[in-house]
Every structure is written in C-alpha cells, then in structure tokens.
Design a protein around this motif. Structure first.
Motif, PDB file in Angstrom:
ATOM      1  N   GLN A  86       0.688  -7.952   5.563  1.00 17.34           N
ATOM      2  CA  GLN A  86       0.390  -6.815   6.703  1.00 17.34           C
ATOM      3  C   GLN A  86       1.652  -6.400   7.422  1.00 17.34           C
ATOM      4  OE1 GLN A  86      -2.933  -7.529   9.079  1.00 17.34           O
ATOM      5  NE2 GLN A  86      -2.507  -5.946  10.353  1.00 17.34           N
ATOM      6  N   ASP A  98       3.636  -4.272   4.732  1.00 21.09           N
ATOM      7  CA  ASP A  98       2.834  -2.768   4.393  1.00 21.09           C
ATOM      8  C   ASP A  98       3.548  -2.008   5.545  1.00 21.09           C
ATOM      9  OD1 ASP A  98       1.802  -3.533   2.193  1.00 21.09           O
ATOM     10  OD2 ASP A  98      -0.459  -3.053   2.938  1.00 21.09           O
ATOM     11  N   GLY A 134       0.750  -1.256  -0.021  1.00 22.84           N
ATOM     12  CA  GLY A 134      -0.131   0.142  -0.203  1.00 22.84           C
ATOM     13  C   GLY A 134       0.754   1.433  -0.029  1.00 22.84           C
ATOM     14  N   ASP A 156      -5.307   0.499   2.112  1.00 23.54           N
ATOM     15  CA  ASP A 156      -5.387  -1.013   2.510  1.00 23.54           C
ATOM     16  C   ASP A 156      -5.965  -2.185   1.557  1.00 23.54           C
ATOM     17  OD1 ASP A 156      -7.947   0.015   2.624  1.00 23.54           O
ATOM     18  OD2 ASP A 156      -8.481  -1.275   4.323  1.00 23.54           O
ATOM     19  N   SER A 157      -6.299  -1.831   0.269  1.00 27.29           N
ATOM     20  CA  SER A 157      -6.723  -2.652  -0.656  1.00 27.29           C
ATOM     21  C   SER A 157      -6.166  -2.381  -1.827  1.00 27.29           C
ATOM     22  CB  SER A 157      -8.132  -2.497  -0.748  1.00 27.29           C
ATOM     23  OG  SER A 157      -8.839  -3.086  -1.974  1.00 27.29           O
ATOM     24  N   HIS A 188      -9.172  -7.429  -0.646  1.00 22.94           N
ATOM     25  CA  HIS A 188      -8.106  -7.190   0.415  1.00 22.94           C
ATOM     26  C   HIS A 188      -7.347  -8.709   0.249  1.00 22.94           C
ATOM     27  CE1 HIS A 188      -9.824  -3.780   2.416  1.00 22.94           C
ATOM     28  NE2 HIS A 188     -11.008  -4.201   1.820  1.00 22.94           N
TER      29      HIS A 188
END
Length: 535
Positions: A446, A449, A306, A345-346, A426
């Motif tokens: 995650q 990111d 992201g 976040d997507s 996601h």
C-alpha cells in the motif's frame, strides 16, 4: 485427443504437424519445430552415449542471448530421461556452485564460449556444449566405437541420421508422467535458493495436442525478456512449445529495444515483470515505436503497483492488462487476474475462485472480505522442495518445514490478502514484509502504491526498519524522475496514507537493487539505510 505426456512428446507432435514453422526467435537466430526436434534428439543421443542414466541431473547454464541453445538443451535432457536444472549464467559464482552441489548434478551443459571456472565444478561433473556432445557422438559413429549406452531410454528416442540429427522414434512417448523432470531454484531473495522439483505431468499440464485449441491464437508473436532459470522464463519456454504464437525472446531487456521488437514483429502478447513495466513507461525511446498491435500485457513474478497497471492500460490502450499470480512452488497453479482500470486497488478478478483460498493461520477458509493467508491449489501432481541431493533435507538447508508450504495439492503462497464481495482479489503484502509498528500493521504494497502515484517517482520500495519504541517504522527508497525532495513527497503522501504508514525514513537513489528476475532485494536496501546513517 489425449494430451501430451511430456514436453519432448509435445515437441515431436508440433514438429510432425508443421516442421518448418518458426517456434522461437532470439536476436538474429530462429528455431523451427523441426530443427528443435532434430537438434534435441541428436543431443539426447549424445548424452545417453556419454553414460548419463535416467534420472541424472544436468545443470543448464545459459544466458539471455542463448534462448535457442537453451531450448534445445532443455528438451534434449528431458528426452534422454534426465532431469533439467536451469541456471542463468548471470548468477553469482557462489549461487552457481550451490546449485551444482545441491542438485546432485552429474553434468553441465553451456553455450560455446561460456565455460564455468573449473574450480566451481564439483568432482565428477562433466561440462560440455551441445556442439561438443554431438561431434563426439558423430566421431564415435564414424569410427564404429559408439556404445549407444542407455539406448531406448527416455522419451522420443531416435537413431543418428544425416549430419548427426536423430529422427524421433514412431513409438509413443515412453516417459513416466510421474518421473522427476526438473529442479528449478527459487530466487533466493530471503536466503539461500531452494530447489523445487517438478514431474513431467506437472510441466506439461494444460498443454494440448489439438492444434485448434492452442493458446495465444490472437497473436502471431509473443514477446518476453525473462532470464533462463526463473519460473517466468520456464513458462515462456512451455508457451513456445504449446502456443499458436511464435516466441520472441529479447536477449536483454532495454525499453527501447523491447518496444522496437513489438513494432518489428507486430507482437500481440507481451509478458513482463513490474520492473520492466516501470522502465517501459518511463522511457522516451520506447515511445518512438508503434505498439498498437498488442492485445495482451501480462505481468508476473511480483505485485504490479496499481498506478503502474493504470499506466500500462493507457500505454497499450487496445490491450487487456493481466496479472498472473503464481510461484515457483505453486506452478502450474496460477490465477489469471484481469485488471480493471475502474478498480486499480485490485490486481483483478479471478475467473474462477475454486483454486484460490483465503485462510486463517490454521488453514480454515475465511469468508469474503476477511483478510488472511492466500493458498493456491495445483490441478496436477504438486511440486516439492528437493531433498536427498547435495544439500540434504529441505529443513536442513534452512527452508523450514515443507508441510508449512505444501498441504496436499494446496500451496501456501506466503502472501496476505482478501477477496472482496465482488470477487476481486486484494493483495495486502508478503507475510514476511508486513511492518508491525506499535499497535498497527502496515502493508508495504500500500505504501509503494502511494509512492508510485506521484508523477515524479519512477520506482520505489518500502520496508520496515527497527524503532526503539514502536518496534518498527516504515522506510522507503525512491528513484526520482526529475526534481523531487523529501518534504514535497511527504506532503503528497499525507492525503494517501495514514500517519503510521508514512515513511519515517526516505532515501533517494538512482536505481533499486533487483535480482535478474526483477524482484527488489530489500535486504540490500536496509544496508543502504545503515550506510547512510553512519555518514
């Protein structure tokens, strides 16, 4: 208008419509549609005269600076009714030998001066350049000894004319859309590369015969630096044949050179992988060039973090950032995700969810918001793992049960994800990369990111390492930009990650090991940690 039946048929159409139009640029060399047709026709004739029969597998071993020669060879092989097996010349000798043997190849085409060591050639495989094959055909024609073996076979057949060029027949393309056309090998990041087969119908799906409907009409040129032998590279080859824009292939990716090409050609569409995006955003040299002509930035091959996507949106302020979600096994199935800077976040929201499914392990579709396996549906004849060549069945080569990946027209992508109530996808993680730490499951995407959000992190990768109590914990290898130490980075992560997501082991390195397609080789990162522990 009826769609083209094969890629050579599409090339014949483009050459007949506008033979002098430039199709492809690589370095100082250019290729028009007319020259592409004539050279591929002449080479196809030479391949047939050498006795290659329909269905014969021909390995095409070319480098990043050989895109024009590769494009000619690829269309020639398909035009001759044979099967193209793309292979980058940067692959290791062991991988090259595996592809030659596993594919059941009977011939190898390569550019001048890039011979493969003879000991790597299986018995009976002949290696040659385009120039050698065409010269041999011309010599036979002058001597009156040409046999014309297999004349009339395959698509776009022609007779030799002029300086060895073969003009395509006026007869319609005769290739069988269901016939095997290509074997493309996976990247091998988790093991031995696997051959994935594709038919003519699979390769040409989505291409058009209508000049008014050609894609990328907003661009005069599109730019990429993808290597031969990758799914992303093959997509660019099809784009060169089908799109309204001229293809520019960078022989090798460097941020400064890539940005210079954008300025030089007024590029409207840019295609890259996340590793290239990270380098481009961190390069001072790239900032010297004007890139405001770019309207589309497409990322593929791996998940785009992201923070990196946000950086691209800022750097190319007039462009739409797009994530293309597909795989070697799934193509031409592809989900186009328009990145929304307000939803970092997507990777984006698919325009249509009919060909994407989030499922339970048994394949049952799950409602919005529920995490599960991601499947894609191919709109045409699906691909399959290669069987019955040099390596036996797919299961015997260690790829597992084919039905676990291919379910009719549905393909399991090997990713975990969810679609939220607003329709945004996601990506949670690669199924094999999820870290099971105690009672928790940790997404490496995650963690990555969060690492990329630090301004002094140029690149990062997270993965699991064994732990005697928890089973596994998070480890990370980070490429710093300037001064950065572990305590400062851990403090930064405290506000972004839960306790079980925080890296228990941190290692700083000047670069991350990647394959030539830009994918991080996490197995090598684990070896780095093992070496560090022994010091």
């Amino acid at each position: 208008m009826a769609p083209p039946r094969s890629l050579p048929a599409l090339l014949d159409l483009r050459a007949a419509t506008d033979p002098g139009r430039t199709a492809l640029i690589c370095g100082s060399h250019t290729l028009t549609f007319g020259a592409w047709r004539d050279r591929s026709s002449a080479l196809a004739t030479g391949l047939r005269n050498r006795g290659l029969r329909p269905g014969a597998r021909v390995v095409l071993r070319y480098g990043g600076g050989d895109w024009i020669a590769y494009a000619v060879a690829y269309c020639a092989v398909l035009r001759a009714g044979c099967v193209a097996v793309p292979l980058s010349d940067r692959q290791s000798p062991a991988t090259s030998a595996h592809v030659l043997a596993d594919s059941g190849a009977t011939a190898l085409l390569h550019p001048c001066g890039a011979n493969l060591p003879p000991e790597l050639l299986p018995a009976g495989v002949r290696a040659a350049t385009e120039e050698q094959v065409v010269a041999e055909t011309e010599a036979e024609a002058e001597a009156g000894t040409g046999t014309g073996a297999a004349a009339g076979t395959g698509a776009g057949n022609g007779q030799a004319s002029g300086a060895g060029a073969a003009a395509p027949s006026d007869a319609p393309d005769a290739s069988d859309p269901a016939a095997l056309a290509q074997i493309l090998y996976t990247s091998g990041t988790t093991g031995t590369p696997k051959g994935v087969t594709a038919t003519h119908a699979n390769l040409v799906h989505g291409c058009t015969s209508d000049e008014r409907r050609r894609p990328l009409r907003h661009s005069r040129h599109f730019l990429h630096a993808f290597p031969v032998g990758t799914n992303a590279g093959q997509t660019m080859l099809v784009n060169a044949l089908d799109s309204a824009a001229t293809a520019v292939a960078a022989p090798q990716f460097t941020p400064g050179r890539f940005a210079r090409l954008i300025e030089e050609y007024g590029v409207g569409s840019v295609f890259l992988v996340p590793a290239m995006a990270i380098e481009l955003l961190g390069s001072q040299a790239a900032r010297r060039y004007a890139t405001d002509t770019v309207r589309l930035v497409g990322s593929t091959a791996a998940a785009l973090p992201g923070p990196v996507a946000l950086g691209l949106a800022r750097a190319f302020s007039r462009a739409q950032v797009v994530n293309y979600y597909t795989s070697t096994e799934a193509a031409p199935a592809q989900i186009t995700l328009l990145f929304d800077p307000d939803r970092p976040d997507s990777p984006g929201r698919p325009a249509d969810l009919r060909d994407l499914r989030v499922t339970a392990p048994d394949g049952t579709p799950l409602p919005p918001g529920e995490p599960g396996e991601i499947w894609l549906r191919t709109p045409t004849s699906p691909r399959a793992y290669l069987e019955g060549a040099g390596g036996g069945t797919a299961a015997a080569r260690g790829s597992g049960n084919e039905t676990e990946v291919f379910r009719g027209r549905w393909v399991r992508m090997g990713d975990l994800g969810r679609v939220d109530e607003d329709g945004y996808l996601h990506l949670l993680d690669r199924e094999r990369d999820v870290i099971k730490s105690g009672a928790h499951k940790v997404s490496t995407l995650q963690v990555e990111d969060a690492l990329h959000a630090h301004p002094a992190v140029a690149d990062a990768a997270a993965f699991g390492v064994p732990h005697p109590v928890l089973g596994a914990v998070v480890a990370a290898v980070v490429v710093p930009r300037g001064e950065l130490d572990a305590p400062a980075l851990r403090t930064f992560l405290l506000d972004r990650l839960a306790a079980h997501e925080l890296p228990a082991r941190l290692l700083f390195r000047p670069s991350l090991p990647r394959n030539e397609g830009g994918k991080i080789l996490k197995r090598e990162l684990r070896l780095l940690l093992d070496d560090e522990a022994l010091r």
